[in-house]
Design a protein around this motif. Structure first.
Motif, mmCIF file in Angstrom:
data_model
loop_
_atom_site.group_PDB
_atom_site.id
_atom_site.type_symbol
_atom_site.label_atom_id
_atom_site.label_comp_id
_atom_site.label_asym_id
_atom_site.label_seq_id
_atom_site.Cartn_x
_atom_site.Cartn_y
_atom_site.Cartn_z
ATOM 1 N N GLN B 55 0.836 -1.204 0.000
ATOM 2 C CA GLN B 55 0.000 0.000 0.000
ATOM 3 C C GLN B 55 0.879 1.266 0.000
ATOM 4 O O GLN B 55 0.573 2.238 -0.704
ATOM 5 C CB GLN B 55 -0.918 -0.019 1.226
ATOM 6 C CG GLN B 55 -2.100 0.943 1.088
ATOM 7 C CD GLN B 55 -2.809 1.208 2.417
ATOM 8 O OE1 GLN B 55 -2.414 0.711 3.465
ATOM 9 N NE2 GLN B 55 -3.869 2.001 2.363
ATOM 10 N N ALA B 56 1.965 1.216 0.772
ATOM 11 C CA ALA B 56 2.885 2.356 0.815
ATOM 12 C C ALA B 56 3.446 2.646 -0.576
ATOM 13 O O ALA B 56 3.489 3.798 -1.025
ATOM 14 C CB ALA B 56 4.025 2.085 1.797
ATOM 15 N N ARG B 57 3.826 1.593 -1.282
ATOM 16 C CA ARG B 57 4.347 1.760 -2.645
ATOM 17 C C ARG B 57 3.295 2.355 -3.573
ATOM 18 O O ARG B 57 3.588 3.193 -4.429
ATOM 19 C CB ARG B 57 4.782 0.410 -3.225
ATOM 20 C CG ARG B 57 6.172 0.045 -2.841
ATOM 21 C CD ARG B 57 6.590 -1.292 -3.410
ATOM 22 N NE ARG B 57 7.849 -1.654 -2.818
ATOM 23 C CZ ARG B 57 9.036 -1.281 -3.296
ATOM 24 N NH1 ARG B 57 9.109 -0.575 -4.402
ATOM 25 N NH2 ARG B 57 10.139 -1.617 -2.685
ATOM 26 N N ALA B 58 2.046 1.893 -3.426
ATOM 27 C CA ALA B 58 0.966 2.395 -4.280
ATOM 28 C C ALA B 58 0.757 3.893 -4.052
ATOM 29 O O ALA B 58 0.528 4.656 -4.997
ATOM 30 C CB ALA B 58 -0.317 1.611 -4.013
ATOM 31 N N ILE B 59 0.864 4.322 -2.791
ATOM 32 C CA ILE B 59 0.691 5.746 -2.463
ATOM 33 C C ILE B 59 1.826 6.569 -3.088
ATOM 34 O O ILE B 59 1.597 7.625 -3.684
ATOM 35 C CB ILE B 59 0.638 5.938 -0.921
ATOM 36 C CG1 ILE B 59 -0.670 5.347 -0.370
ATOM 37 C CG2 ILE B 59 0.760 7.408 -0.555
ATOM 38 C CD1 ILE B 59 -0.686 5.185 1.151
#
Lengths: 84, 84
Positions: B55-59
């Motif tokens: 999720q961090a990467r997607a953000i």
């Protein structure tokens, strides 16, 4: 021999980073409120002609000291690019 | 959970980099003639609050697409900072 080297230059953590603050603010405006502590630095990639990696690193180190990094405000790390 | 993420943003190789050229010229003037192909990019470090690394990467990906990188001229790579 040619060595592809990369340098990452960052402002020291104690130094204010107004560009980072502006980007952080803009990201929040865009709805990305879960991002904080944005710090902007430089990435430099270059090719050095040297006898070996040690000499290549010494040349890049000299380039950082003499021109690329601010000795008072910046930290820098030098790495050899993968696959070079 | 907090993830410290790093982004390296570089101009695509086909795009001229006048800042890099200027730095290269200055380095040659300083006697560092064995340096070539200087390319200047950006390094961004930030903290993302997310459930997991994916999720961090997607953000961060969204931040790059919407603001940090120019989709026509730039390439970028996202990594999780070591030790974060």
């Amino acid at each position: 021999m040619n060595f592809t080297m990369e340098i990452i230059i960052t402002r020291r953590p104690t130094i204010l980073d107004p560009e980072g603050k502006a980007v952080e603010h803009a990201l929040h405006e865009l709805g990305l409120g879960n991002i904080a502590n944005v710090r902007i630095g430089k990435h430099v990639k270059l090719i050095v002609t040297a006898d070996d990696e040690e000499q290549a690193r010494a040349i890049v180190e000299e380039a950082c000291r003499k021109l690329l990094a601010n000795p008072v405000m910046d930290d820098y790390t030098i790495t050899r690019a993968t696959g070079s």
